[in-house]
Scaffold this motif. Structure first.
Motif, PDB file in Angstrom:
ATOM      1  N   GLU A 289      14.761  -5.832-102.983  1.00 30.90           N
ATOM      2  CA  GLU A 289      15.303  -4.714-102.196  1.00 30.90           C
ATOM      3  C   GLU A 289      15.428  -5.097-100.734  1.00 30.90           C
ATOM      4  O   GLU A 289      14.635  -5.880-100.200  1.00 30.90           O
ATOM      5  CB  GLU A 289      14.386  -3.500-102.332  1.00 30.90           C
ATOM      6  CG  GLU A 289      14.874  -2.258-101.601  1.00 30.90           C
ATOM      7  CD  GLU A 289      13.877  -1.114-101.700  1.00 30.90           C
ATOM      8  OE1 GLU A 289      14.189  -0.120-102.353  1.00 30.90           O
ATOM      9  OE2 GLU A 289      12.765  -1.238-101.124  1.00 30.90           O
ATOM     10  N   SER A 291      15.345  -3.100 -97.192  1.00 27.97           N
ATOM     11  CA  SER A 291      15.073  -1.822 -96.531  1.00 27.97           C
ATOM     12  C   SER A 291      15.264  -2.010 -95.035  1.00 27.97           C
ATOM     13  O   SER A 291      14.863  -3.028 -94.464  1.00 27.97           O
ATOM     14  CB  SER A 291      13.647  -1.336 -96.825  1.00 27.97           C
ATOM     15  OG  SER A 291      12.691  -2.271 -96.378  1.00 27.97           O
ATOM     16  N   GLY A 324      22.896   1.906-103.035  1.00 27.71           N
ATOM     17  CA  GLY A 324      21.812   2.127-102.084  1.00 27.71           C
ATOM     18  C   GLY A 324      21.692   3.581-101.685  1.00 27.71           C
ATOM     19  O   GLY A 324      22.478   4.434-102.099  1.00 27.71           O
ATOM     20  N   SER A 339      17.515   5.512 -92.174  1.00 32.83           N
ATOM     21  CA  SER A 339      16.852   4.573 -93.082  1.00 32.83           C
ATOM     22  C   SER A 339      17.803   4.202 -94.217  1.00 32.83           C
ATOM     23  O   SER A 339      18.582   5.031 -94.695  1.00 32.83           O
ATOM     24  CB  SER A 339      15.565   5.171 -93.649  1.00 32.83           C
ATOM     25  OG  SER A 339      15.837   6.364 -94.357  1.00 32.83           O
ATOM     26  N   ARG A 341      18.070   1.825 -97.950  1.00 31.19           N
ATOM     27  CA  ARG A 341      17.448   1.035 -99.013  1.00 31.19           C
ATOM     28  C   ARG A 341      18.536   0.578 -99.971  1.00 31.19           C
ATOM     29  O   ARG A 341      19.307   1.391-100.494  1.00 31.19           O
ATOM     30  CB  ARG A 341      16.381   1.837 -99.759  1.00 31.19           C
ATOM     31  CG  ARG A 341      15.307   2.436 -98.867  1.00 31.19           C
ATOM     32  CD  ARG A 341      14.253   3.172 -99.667  1.00 31.19           C
ATOM     33  NE  ARG A 341      13.295   2.258-100.232  1.00 31.19           N
ATOM     34  CZ  ARG A 341      12.204   1.834 -99.585  1.00 31.19           C
ATOM     35  NH1 ARG A 341      11.975   2.240 -98.345  1.00 31.19           N
ATOM     36  NH2 ARG A 341      11.352   1.011-100.161  1.00 31.19           N
ATOM     37  N   PRO A 343      19.133  -1.956-103.383  1.00 26.22           N
ATOM     38  CA  PRO A 343      18.503  -2.813-104.389  1.00 26.22           C
ATOM     39  C   PRO A 343      19.171  -4.176-104.462  1.00 26.22           C
ATOM     40  O   PRO A 343      20.368  -4.309-104.225  1.00 26.22           O
ATOM     41  CB  PRO A 343      18.712  -2.033-105.690  1.00 26.22           C
ATOM     42  CG  PRO A 343      19.956  -1.226-105.450  1.00 26.22           C
ATOM     43  CD  PRO A 343      19.924  -0.864-103.992  1.00 26.22           C
TER      44      PRO A 343
END
Length: 349
Positions: A289, A291, A324, A339, A341, A343
């Motif tokens: 991932e 982030s 994401g 934020s 994230r 994968p």
């Protein structure tokens, strides 16, 4: 040297057996030419014609040139390229076919008084037939690549036109309206500052676009690319800190490139609109991932009341395309935190 119609007839009679052997050997090396019936039918048709020419050479006692139209091979190769089949697959298949047909011809000619000369004719005909087809196939592949490049260039030009219109044109149009308003309402003290703000935003957008045109982050380092973007702004404030941890090669270059575009837009928004004193960018790249977080201490905003073409819808769409998740947390005088994230699919590298 005497031609031998009987050997030629034997080679023609064995063509189905030879093609089946050909198919099995291609399957043994996982050749994409046997991946589906359509591709194999095209492949076997060319193989059948090459075997027929080889038999004609033995029958006539001369080297035979293919009399089949090579424009069909050209078009077939374009279709193969579109399905992900590359020229080296065809080269390997051609070598296999030559080995199989020559072995069968040698077996049929065993004990024949002119075996060497007839086998030499067969080999020359096979070589010529395969070579001409591979040449036509390579030209078809080149044509496919040129069409792909042209399509990519056209898509990039359309994207650039959209970006100039949506991101720069809107800001300049807004500035023009504010300037016109100042001309008819000289007592309106908000018009000129609003025009200056709109022009400043247009300058940021122009700098972002020129940075993007200089090259993709996939050609370098994510942190370096982000730092270069910040440096291009020639800022006095806010102060920008960038931290990137992990190994960039764990993710596909295309994914890293998309992450860069998202973070760059977040930085641009923070620099242009937040009135922040500090902006921080943190990125962690793990094997599974990516982030990332962009945070500022600015004036904040209500994400639910933001107008279109501010870039937030664009970065959200980019995140969704990569499967994401992008979240925005902000409030009046509370700063903004974005934020992300994304994968990393196992085995994608």
């Amino acid at each position: 040297m005497a031609p031998d119609p009987a050997v030629a007839a034997g080679l023609r009679a064995a063509r189905r057996v030879l093609l089946e052997r050909y198919r099995k050997e291609l399957q043994a090396i996982d050749s994409p030419l046997t991946a589906d019936e359509r591709t194999w039918t095209e492949c076997s048709l060319q193989g059948e014609r090459i075997i027929a020419d080889c038999a004609t050479a033995i029958e006539s006692g001369r080297v035979v040139d293919p009399d089949h139209p090579m424009n069909a091979v050209f078009r077939m190769s374009e279709g193969r390229s579109d399905r992900g089949i590359r020229p080296h697959n065809s080269v390997r298949a051609g070598m296999l076919l030559v080995e199989i047909v020559l072995a069968e011809a040698a077996a049929l000619l065993r004990g024949h008084p002119g075996a060497f000369e007839l086998l030499e004719l067969a080999a020359a005909t096979l070589n010529r037939g395969v070579h001409i087809r591979l040449e036509a196939g390579a030209k078809g592949h080149d044509s496919f690549l040129l069409n792909e490049v042209r399509a990519m260039i056209d898509a990039d030009r359309r994207k650039l036109a959209r970006d100039i219109h949506d991101r720069i044109g809107n800001s300049i149009s807004l500035a023009m309206r504010r300037i016109e308003l100042a001309a008819v309402r000289p007592d309106d003290v908000t018009a000129v500052p609003a025009a200056v703000s709109a022009l400043t935003d247009a300058m940021f957008q122009l700098s972002a676009l020129t940075t993007e045109l200089r090259g993709s982050v996939a050609d370098g380092c994510l942190r370096t690319a982000l730092a270069a973007f910040v440096e291009s702004m020639r800022l006095t404030t806010p102060s920008v800190a960038i931290r990137v941890n992990g190994v960039q090669t764990w993710a596909d270059p295309e994914v890293i490139d998309e992450v860069f575009l998202i973070l760059r837009e977040c930085l641009r928004n923070a620099i242009a609109h937040a009135e922040a004193t500090t902006v921080t960018v943190n990125v962690d790249i793990a094997p599974y991932e990516i982030s990332a977080m962009v945070q500022d201490d600015g004036k904040g905003f209500d994400p639910g009341r933001v107008v279109r073409n501010n870039g937030l819808s664009s970065i959200t769409e980019r995140a969704e395309i990569m499967s994401g998740v992008l979240a925005i947390c902000s409030g009046d005088r509370k700063g903004t935190q974005v934020s992300l994230r994304v994968p990393i699919v196992a085995g994608s590298r």
